[in-house]
Design a protein around this motif. Structure first.
Motif, PDB file in Angstrom:
ATOM      1  N   MET A   1       0.823  -1.183   0.000  1.00 25.69           N
ATOM      2  CA  MET A   1       0.000   0.000   0.000  1.00 25.69           C
ATOM      3  C   MET A   1       0.870   1.251   0.000  1.00 25.69           C
ATOM      4  SD  MET A   1      -2.984   1.396   2.477  1.00 25.69           S
ATOM      5  CE  MET A   1      -4.133   0.192   1.998  1.00 25.69           C
ATOM      6  N   ASN A   2       1.782   1.375  -0.896  1.00 24.68           N
ATOM      7  CA  ASN A   2       2.632   2.544  -1.004  1.00 24.68           C
ATOM      8  C   ASN A   2       2.011   3.581  -1.927  1.00 24.68           C
ATOM      9  OD1 ASN A   2       4.666   1.893   0.744  1.00 24.68           O
ATOM     10  ND2 ASN A   2       5.793   0.724  -0.775  1.00 24.68           N
ATOM     11  N   LEU A   3       0.779   3.913  -1.679  1.00 21.04           N
ATOM     12  CA  LEU A   3       0.087   4.894  -2.497  1.00 21.04           C
ATOM     13  C   LEU A   3       0.074   6.244  -1.799  1.00 21.04           C
ATOM     14  CD1 LEU A   3      -3.086   2.841  -3.503  1.00 21.04           C
ATOM     15  CD2 LEU A   3      -1.075   3.266  -4.896  1.00 21.04           C
ATOM     16  N   THR A   4       0.228   7.306  -2.578  1.00 20.68           N
ATOM     17  CA  THR A   4       0.078   8.629  -2.006  1.00 20.68           C
ATOM     18  C   THR A   4      -1.404   8.827  -1.689  1.00 20.68           C
ATOM     19  OG1 THR A   4      -0.200   9.601  -4.186  1.00 20.68           O
ATOM     20  CG2 THR A   4       2.046   9.561  -3.281  1.00 20.68           C
ATOM     21  N   TRP A   5      -1.681   9.807  -0.849  1.00 21.00           N
ATOM     22  CA  TRP A   5      -3.061  10.008  -0.402  1.00 21.00           C
ATOM     23  C   TRP A   5      -4.022  10.240  -1.559  1.00 21.00           C
ATOM     24  CZ3 TRP A   5      -5.408   8.996   3.990  1.00 21.00           C
ATOM     25  CH2 TRP A   5      -4.602   8.713   5.082  1.00 21.00           C
ATOM     26  N   ASP A   6      -3.604  10.976  -2.571  1.00 23.28           N
ATOM     27  CA  ASP A   6      -4.514  11.264  -3.688  1.00 23.28           C
ATOM     28  C   ASP A   6      -4.772  10.042  -4.561  1.00 23.28           C
ATOM     29  OD1 ASP A   6      -1.837  11.421  -4.544  1.00 23.28           O
ATOM     30  OD2 ASP A   6      -2.344  12.770  -6.187  1.00 23.28           O
ATOM     31  N   LYS A   7      -3.976   8.982  -4.426  1.00 25.64           N
ATOM     32  CA  LYS A   7      -4.160   7.765  -5.213  1.00 25.64           C
ATOM     33  C   LYS A   7      -4.957   6.688  -4.458  1.00 25.64           C
ATOM     34  CE  LYS A   7      -1.125   8.652  -8.675  1.00 25.64           C
ATOM     35  NZ  LYS A   7      -1.474   9.946  -9.164  1.00 25.64           N
ATOM     36  N   ARG A   8      -5.188   6.893  -3.179  1.00 22.81           N
ATOM     37  CA  ARG A   8      -5.916   5.911  -2.373  1.00 22.81           C
ATOM     38  C   ARG A   8      -7.418   6.080  -2.548  1.00 22.81           C
ATOM     39  NH1 ARG A   8      -2.510   6.045   3.319  1.00 22.81           N
ATOM     40  NH2 ARG A   8      -0.519   5.692   2.296  1.00 22.81           N
ATOM     41  N   ALA A   9      -8.100   4.962  -2.453  1.00 20.81           N
ATOM     42  CA  ALA A   9      -9.562   5.036  -2.442  1.00 20.81           C
ATOM     43  C   ALA A   9      -9.981   5.864  -1.228  1.00 20.81           C
ATOM     44  CB  ALA A   9     -10.152   3.639  -2.359  1.00 20.81           C
ATOM     45  N   ARG A  10     -10.981   6.670  -1.385  1.00 23.76           N
ATOM     46  CA  ARG A  10     -11.437   7.562  -0.318  1.00 23.76           C
ATOM     47  C   ARG A  10     -11.743   6.790   0.967  1.00 23.76           C
ATOM     48  NH1 ARG A  10     -15.800  11.207  -2.351  1.00 23.76           N
ATOM     49  NH2 ARG A  10     -14.017  12.309  -3.176  1.00 23.76           N
ATOM     50  N   GLU A  11     -12.395   5.642   0.828  1.00 27.64           N
ATOM     51  CA  GLU A  11     -12.756   4.854   1.999  1.00 27.64           C
ATOM     52  C   GLU A  11     -11.516   4.368   2.750  1.00 27.64           C
ATOM     53  OE1 GLU A  11     -13.873   4.237  -1.107  1.00 27.64           O
ATOM     54  OE2 GLU A  11     -15.906   5.041  -0.892  1.00 27.64           O
ATOM     55  N   VAL A  12     -10.498   3.947   1.982  1.00 30.90           N
ATOM     56  CA  VAL A  12      -9.243   3.482   2.593  1.00 30.90           C
ATOM     57  C   VAL A  12      -8.563   4.637   3.314  1.00 30.90           C
ATOM     58  CG1 VAL A  12      -6.930   2.578   2.106  1.00 30.90           C
ATOM     59  CG2 VAL A  12      -8.923   1.600   0.958  1.00 30.90           C
ATOM     60  N   ALA A  84       0.379 -12.650   7.268  1.00 26.49           N
ATOM     61  CA  ALA A  84       1.620 -12.109   6.691  1.00 26.49           C
ATOM     62  C   ALA A  84       1.315 -11.060   5.616  1.00 26.49           C
ATOM     63  CB  ALA A  84       2.484 -13.236   6.125  1.00 26.49           C
ATOM     64  N   GLN A  85       0.355 -11.339   4.765  1.00 25.03           N
ATOM     65  CA  GLN A  85      -0.004 -10.384   3.714  1.00 25.03           C
ATOM     66  C   GLN A  85      -0.637  -9.126   4.306  1.00 25.03           C
ATOM     67  OE1 GLN A  85       0.832 -10.673   0.408  1.00 25.03           O
ATOM     68  NE2 GLN A  85       0.209  -8.533   0.405  1.00 25.03           N
ATOM     69  N   ARG A  86      -1.497  -9.285   5.307  1.00 24.14           N
ATOM     70  CA  ARG A  86      -2.091  -8.111   5.958  1.00 24.14           C
ATOM     71  C   ARG A  86      -1.000  -7.244   6.574  1.00 24.14           C
ATOM     72  NH1 ARG A  86      -5.562 -11.717   8.289  1.00 24.14           N
ATOM     73  NH2 ARG A  86      -4.800 -11.331  10.391  1.00 24.14           N
ATOM     74  N   ALA A  87      -0.052  -7.894   7.223  1.00 26.79           N
ATOM     75  CA  ALA A  87       1.041  -7.150   7.854  1.00 26.79           C
ATOM     76  C   ALA A  87       1.844  -6.376   6.809  1.00 26.79           C
ATOM     77  CB  ALA A  87       1.935  -8.100   8.648  1.00 26.79           C
ATOM     78  N   ARG A  88       2.148  -7.029   5.698  1.00 29.83           N
ATOM     79  CA  ARG A  88       2.876  -6.350   4.606  1.00 29.83           C
ATOM     80  C   ARG A  88       2.074  -5.163   4.075  1.00 29.83           C
ATOM     81  NH1 ARG A  88       4.945 -11.254   3.368  1.00 29.83           N
ATOM     82  NH2 ARG A  88       3.179 -11.922   2.145  1.00 29.83           N
ATOM     83  N   ASN A  89       0.783  -5.366   3.910  1.00 30.71           N
ATOM     84  CA  ASN A  89      -0.073  -4.310   3.355  1.00 30.71           C
ATOM     85  C   ASN A  89      -0.183  -3.086   4.264  1.00 30.71           C
ATOM     86  OD1 ASN A  89      -0.580  -5.866   1.100  1.00 30.71           O
ATOM     87  ND2 ASN A  89      -2.578  -6.582   1.819  1.00 30.71           N
ATOM     88  N   LEU A  90       0.040  -3.289   5.552  1.00 28.21           N
ATOM     89  CA  LEU A  90      -0.144  -2.186   6.496  1.00 28.21           C
ATOM     90  C   LEU A  90       1.165  -1.558   6.980  1.00 28.21           C
ATOM     91  CD1 LEU A  90      -3.184  -3.591   8.493  1.00 28.21           C
ATOM     92  CD2 LEU A  90      -3.146  -1.599   6.972  1.00 28.21           C
ATOM     93  N   ILE A  91       2.285  -1.946   6.391  1.00 27.86           N
ATOM     94  CA  ILE A  91       3.571  -1.358   6.790  1.00 27.86           C
ATOM     95  C   ILE A  91       3.559   0.148   6.591  1.00 27.86           C
ATOM     96  CG2 ILE A  91       6.015  -1.173   6.158  1.00 27.86           C
ATOM     97  CD1 ILE A  91       5.991  -4.234   5.761  1.00 27.86           C
ATOM     98  N   GLN A  92       3.162   0.605   5.413  1.00 25.73           N
ATOM     99  CA  GLN A  92       3.160   2.041   5.124  1.00 25.73           C
ATOM    100  C   GLN A  92       2.202   2.790   6.046  1.00 25.73           C
ATOM    101  OE1 GLN A  92       5.253   3.620   3.150  1.00 25.73           O
ATOM    102  NE2 GLN A  92       4.373   5.597   3.667  1.00 25.73           N
ATOM    103  N   VAL A  93       1.055   2.218   6.312  1.00 21.53           N
ATOM    104  CA  VAL A  93       0.079   2.856   7.201  1.00 21.53           C
ATOM    105  C   VAL A  93       0.665   2.975   8.608  1.00 21.53           C
ATOM    106  CG1 VAL A  93      -2.225   2.643   8.221  1.00 21.53           C
ATOM    107  CG2 VAL A  93      -1.860   2.042   5.815  1.00 21.53           C
TER     108      VAL A  93
END
Length: 164
Positions: A1-12, A84-93
């Protein structure tokens, strides 16, 4: 999830905002500090959100920290499926929440790479004292107590089936 804020879905962006995620992390670290009477090892910061924000994991957690995390994981092996995948996905957050907390001098990292939170009086916000948000905060506190009693960071990562 290395997306900038403007590239993220609003809900996310709304659900995983640094203020909310930071409060989840802060409560976990504070509970760890109170239980262990020491700072929390830095690597554990990346386990907090994937455990607490995952609804079925959170709902499976007990109400109190009387039991041990290891026993609970043994009784509920399904909890580790996809972790493991959830953990990877939430590193940036997690990093964004950490930065947010540090900007407000709520979180410090010392030279041993241990995390501490300052004791600040939190304003009482009735809307946060009920429902899913409140449940996330309570489970974050329970998790902090579990971490404090579970051993080293490496042991905790091993329990969850992931590598630091």
């Amino acid at each position: 999830m290395n997306l900038t804020w403007d590239k993220r879905a609003r809900e996310v962006a709304y659900l995983l905002n640094p203020a909310f995620c930071g409060e989840v992390i802060r409560r976990c670290i504070e509970a760890y500090q109170q239980t262990a009477r020491q700072s929390m090892p830095f690597p554990l910061i990346f386990l907090i959100l994937p455990i607490v924000l995952h609804k079925s994991t959170r709902e499976t957690m007990p109400r109190t920290a009387r039991g041990h995390m290891y026993s609970w994981l043994q009784e509920n092996p399904h909890i580790k499926v996809g972790f493991a995948q959830r953990a990877r996905n939430l590193i940036q957050v997690s990093k964004e929440a950490q930065t947010f907390l540090m900007q407000f001098n709520t979180l410090t990292v010392d030279v041993q790479a241990e995390l501490s939170v300052s004791r600040r009086r939190r304003p009482r916000i009735p809307a946060l004292e009920q429902g899913e948000v409140s449940d996330c905060f309570k489970k974050a506190e329970l998790l902090g107590k579990w971490f404090a009693n579970a051993g080293s960071s490496i042991t905790i990562y091993t329990m969850w089936g992931v590598k630091p």
